[in-house]
Design a protein around this motif. Structure first.
Motif, PDB file in Angstrom:
ATOM      1  N   GLY A 216       0.813  -1.219   0.000  1.00 18.27           N
ATOM      2  CA  GLY A 216       0.000   0.000   0.000  1.00 18.27           C
ATOM      3  C   GLY A 216       0.842   1.263   0.000  1.00 18.27           C
ATOM      4  N   LEU A 217       2.127   1.123   0.283  1.00 21.11           N
ATOM      5  CA  LEU A 217       3.045   2.260   0.251  1.00 21.11           C
ATOM      6  C   LEU A 217       3.774   2.243  -1.086  1.00 21.11           C
ATOM      7  CD1 LEU A 217       4.574   1.911   3.828  1.00 21.11           C
ATOM      8  CD2 LEU A 217       2.799   3.500   3.090  1.00 21.11           C
ATOM      9  N   SER A 218       4.139   3.405  -1.554  1.00 19.00           N
ATOM     10  CA  SER A 218       4.834   3.470  -2.837  1.00 19.00           C
ATOM     11  C   SER A 218       6.202   2.800  -2.739  1.00 19.00           C
ATOM     12  CB  SER A 218       4.997   4.920  -3.288  1.00 19.00           C
ATOM     13  OG  SER A 218       5.980   5.574  -2.503  1.00 19.00           O
ATOM     14  N   HIS A 219       6.646   2.303  -3.873  1.00 22.39           N
ATOM     15  CA  HIS A 219       7.970   1.678  -3.918  1.00 22.39           C
ATOM     16  C   HIS A 219       9.031   2.687  -3.498  1.00 22.39           C
ATOM     17  CE1 HIS A 219      10.644  -1.550  -4.973  1.00 22.39           C
ATOM     18  NE2 HIS A 219      11.387  -0.706  -5.673  1.00 22.39           N
ATOM     19  N   ARG A 220       8.884   3.925  -3.922  1.00 18.59           N
ATOM     20  CA  ARG A 220       9.843   4.982  -3.575  1.00 18.59           C
ATOM     21  C   ARG A 220       9.877   5.225  -2.066  1.00 18.59           C
ATOM     22  NH1 ARG A 220      14.221   6.827  -3.144  1.00 18.59           N
ATOM     23  NH2 ARG A 220      14.536   9.035  -2.998  1.00 18.59           N
ATOM     24  N   CYS A 221       8.717   5.191  -1.426  1.00 19.63           N
ATOM     25  CA  CYS A 221       8.643   5.384   0.032  1.00 19.63           C
ATOM     26  C   CYS A 221       9.414   4.276   0.750  1.00 19.63           C
ATOM     27  CB  CYS A 221       7.182   5.393   0.474  1.00 19.63           C
ATOM     28  SG  CYS A 221       6.937   5.489   2.254  1.00 19.63           S
ATOM     29  N   VAL A 222       9.229   3.045   0.304  1.00 19.07           N
ATOM     30  CA  VAL A 222       9.919   1.917   0.922  1.00 19.07           C
ATOM     31  C   VAL A 222      11.420   2.009   0.665  1.00 19.07           C
ATOM     32  CG1 VAL A 222      10.144  -0.608   0.936  1.00 19.07           C
ATOM     33  CG2 VAL A 222       7.873   0.440   0.800  1.00 19.07           C
ATOM     34  N   GLU A 223      11.804   2.339  -0.559  1.00 15.29           N
ATOM     35  CA  GLU A 223      13.236   2.486  -0.872  1.00 15.29           C
ATOM     36  C   GLU A 223      13.878   3.560  -0.003  1.00 15.29           C
ATOM     37  OE1 GLU A 223      13.279   3.434  -5.026  1.00 15.29           O
ATOM     38  OE2 GLU A 223      13.650   1.358  -5.602  1.00 15.29           O
ATOM     39  N   ARG A 224      13.188   4.668   0.154  1.00 18.42           N
ATOM     40  CA  ARG A 224      13.719   5.766   0.970  1.00 18.42           C
ATOM     41  C   ARG A 224      13.883   5.346   2.423  1.00 18.42           C
ATOM     42  NH1 ARG A 224      14.146  11.508   0.517  1.00 18.42           N
ATOM     43  NH2 ARG A 224      15.260  12.066   2.392  1.00 18.42           N
ATOM     44  N   CYS A 225      12.913   4.603   2.929  1.00 15.73           N
ATOM     45  CA  CYS A 225      12.983   4.122   4.306  1.00 15.73           C
ATOM     46  C   CYS A 225      14.185   3.206   4.497  1.00 15.73           C
ATOM     47  CB  CYS A 225      11.682   3.404   4.675  1.00 15.73           C
ATOM     48  SG  CYS A 225      11.675   2.762   6.354  1.00 15.73           S
ATOM     49  N   VAL A 226      14.399   2.302   3.562  1.00 10.10           N
ATOM     50  CA  VAL A 226      15.530   1.373   3.647  1.00 10.10           C
ATOM     51  C   VAL A 226      16.847   2.143   3.596  1.00 10.10           C
ATOM     52  CG1 VAL A 226      16.742  -0.505   2.448  1.00 10.10           C
ATOM     53  CG2 VAL A 226      14.253  -0.610   2.757  1.00 10.10           C
ATOM     54  N   SER A 227      16.950   3.069   2.679  1.00  8.18           N
ATOM     55  CA  SER A 227      18.170   3.870   2.542  1.00  8.18           C
ATOM     56  C   SER A 227      18.424   4.707   3.793  1.00  8.18           C
ATOM     57  CB  SER A 227      18.058   4.773   1.314  1.00  8.18           C
ATOM     58  OG  SER A 227      19.169   5.612   1.212  1.00  8.18           O
ATOM     59  N   ASP A 228      17.387   5.354   4.283  1.00  6.63           N
ATOM     60  CA  ASP A 228      17.519   6.168   5.495  1.00  6.63           C
ATOM     61  C   ASP A 228      17.914   5.321   6.696  1.00  6.63           C
ATOM     62  OD1 ASP A 228      16.837   8.404   4.045  1.00  6.63           O
ATOM     63  OD2 ASP A 228      14.823   8.609   4.903  1.00  6.63           O
TER      64      ASP A 228
END
Length: 90
Positions: free
Chosen positions: A23-35
């Motif tokens: 339900g979350l955007s792929h970009r949101c998840v990628e950013r979370c992982v990177s952060d």
């Protein structure tokens, strides 16, 4: 000391977590992982893909659980209640 890491690790972690939190955007998840990777490194903790995935998963769960009830349908998309944002049981 800065650690190097394979970009594939971040991509694999992001892909797994996006499957759980679709339900979350792929970009949101990628950013979370990177952060998460950067924060763990900044704290001086030994960064491992397993640690990053666990901490990022907890953060994504908190993001999903903090959405006000009035906005749940927007986060869940057009699938209705219970679809898209609830992580699979571990």
């Amino acid at each position: 000391m800065l650690q190097t890491f394979p970009v594939q690790d971040l991509r694999r972690i992001s892909a797994r977590l996006h499957d759980e939190f679709s339900g979350l955007s792929h970009r949101c998840v990628e950013r979370c992982v990177s952060d998460t990777w950067n924060c763990v490194e900044h704290l001086g903790i030994a960064v491992t893909p397993h640690l990053v995935e666990r901490v990022a998963r907890e953060h994504l769960e908190a993001m999903v659980n903090s959405v006000p009830p009035s906005q749940l349908s927007a986060v869940r998309g057009h699938h209705g209640p219970g679809h898209g944002v609830v992580p699979r049981p571990r």
